[in-house]
Design a protein around this motif. Structure first.
Motif, short mmCIF file in Angstrom:
data_model
loop_
_atom_site.label_atom_id
_atom_site.label_comp_id
_atom_site.label_asym_id
_atom_site.label_seq_id
_atom_site.Cartn_x
_atom_site.Cartn_y
_atom_site.Cartn_z
N GLU A 85 26.20 3.01 0.34
CA GLU A 85 25.32 1.87 0.60
C GLU A 85 24.05 1.95 -0.25
O GLU A 85 23.64 0.94 -0.84
CB GLU A 85 24.96 1.83 2.09
N THR A 86 23.46 3.14 -0.34
CA THR A 86 22.24 3.29 -1.12
C THR A 86 22.49 3.11 -2.61
O THR A 86 21.75 2.41 -3.30
CB THR A 86 21.59 4.65 -0.83
N VAL A 87 23.55 3.71 -3.14
CA VAL A 87 23.79 3.61 -4.57
C VAL A 87 24.12 2.17 -4.98
O VAL A 87 23.75 1.72 -6.06
CB VAL A 87 24.86 4.61 -5.07
N ILE A 88 24.76 1.42 -4.10
CA ILE A 88 25.04 0.01 -4.39
C ILE A 88 23.75 -0.80 -4.43
O ILE A 88 23.55 -1.64 -5.31
CB ILE A 88 26.07 -0.57 -3.40
N GLU A 89 22.83 -0.52 -3.51
CA GLU A 89 21.54 -1.21 -3.55
C GLU A 89 20.74 -0.77 -4.78
O GLU A 89 20.02 -1.58 -5.37
CB GLU A 89 20.77 -0.98 -2.26
N MET A 90 20.87 0.48 -5.18
CA MET A 90 20.18 0.96 -6.39
C MET A 90 20.68 0.24 -7.64
O MET A 90 19.89 -0.23 -8.45
CB MET A 90 20.37 2.47 -6.55
#
Length: 175
Positions: A85-90
Motif C-alpha cells: 500500500e505504501t509503495v503504491i502511494e509512493m
C-alpha cells in the motif's frame, strides 16, 4: 546465495534504461527509501541522463513520505512503511510531484536491524507506474548485509524500469 550485482552490472542496466527512455522521449522519477538515492545516482551516473531523468526523491521518515510523496498517514499507520500500500502511494505520488512519465518507488528493510517475523531484514517492496497507468508492485526478499540488500534493490528497480520501457511486466523480473 548469489553475489549481488557489481557496479558494472548496475551501470549496464542504467544505460539500457536511459537508452530506452530517450528513444521513447520519456522522463523518469525515483522515489526511494531504503536505497537512499542509489537508484537516482546510478541513473545519473550515465552521461546525458538529463535528457531522460527528471528527479529523485529520498523519503526515509513517515513525515517525508507524506510531505514529498503524498503517502497518507492512515496508510502508514495501518500497513507501515514497508508495504504494498505504501509503495503504491509512493510511486503514484512521485508522478504527481514531478514532470516524469515513468516512476519507480522502493521501500524496505535493509538491515542490519529493523526486521520482524512478518517483515524480516531484506524485505523490499518495489513499484513501477506510468503516468495515467496502473501501478505494479512486487515484494522481494533479498539476502545479504545492508549493502547487498540495497544493491539488489537497485538492480531489481532498474530491471523493472527496463521491462516497463520494453512493454513487459516488471513484476515478472526475478529477484
Amino acid at each position: 546465495m548469489t553475489l549481488p550485482p557489481d557496479d558494472s552490472a548496475l551501470r549496464r542496466l542504467a544505460e539500457q534504461v536511459g537508452r530506452h527512455a530517450l528513444d521513447q522521449r520519456l522522463m523518469l522519477v525515483t522515489a526511494e527509501s531504503c536505497t537512499g538515492g542509489w537508484i537516482a545516482k546510478t541513473l545519473t551516473d550515465i552521461a546525458g541522463s538529463s535528457g531522460w531523468f527528471d528527479c529523485g526523491m529520498v523519503a526515509y521518515s513517515y513525515e517525508a513520505k507524506q510531505a514529498l510523496l503524498g503517502v497518507r498517514p492512515q496508510t502508514l499507520e495501518a500497513h507501515g512503511a514497508v508495504s504494498r500500500e505504501t509503495v503504491i502511494e509512493m510511486v503514484s505520488g512521485a508522478l504527481v510531484h514531478s514532470g516524469a512519465h515513468l516512476a519507480v518507488a522502493v521501500t524496505g528493510i535493509a538491515g542490519p536491524g529493523g526486521g520482524t517475523a512478518d517483515k524480516p531484514v531484506g524485505t523490499v517492496w518495489i513499484a513501477w507506474k506510468r503516468r495515467g497507468g496502473y501501478p505494479q508492485a512486487q515484494v522481494f526478499r533479498f539476502d545479504g548485509d545492508r549493502e547487498a540488500v540495497r544493491r539488489r534493490t537497485t538492480a531489481a528497480a532498474l530491471e523493472g524500469l527496463r521491462r516497463q520501457l520494453l512493454g513487459d511486466d516488471p513484476t515478472a523480473a526475478s529477484a
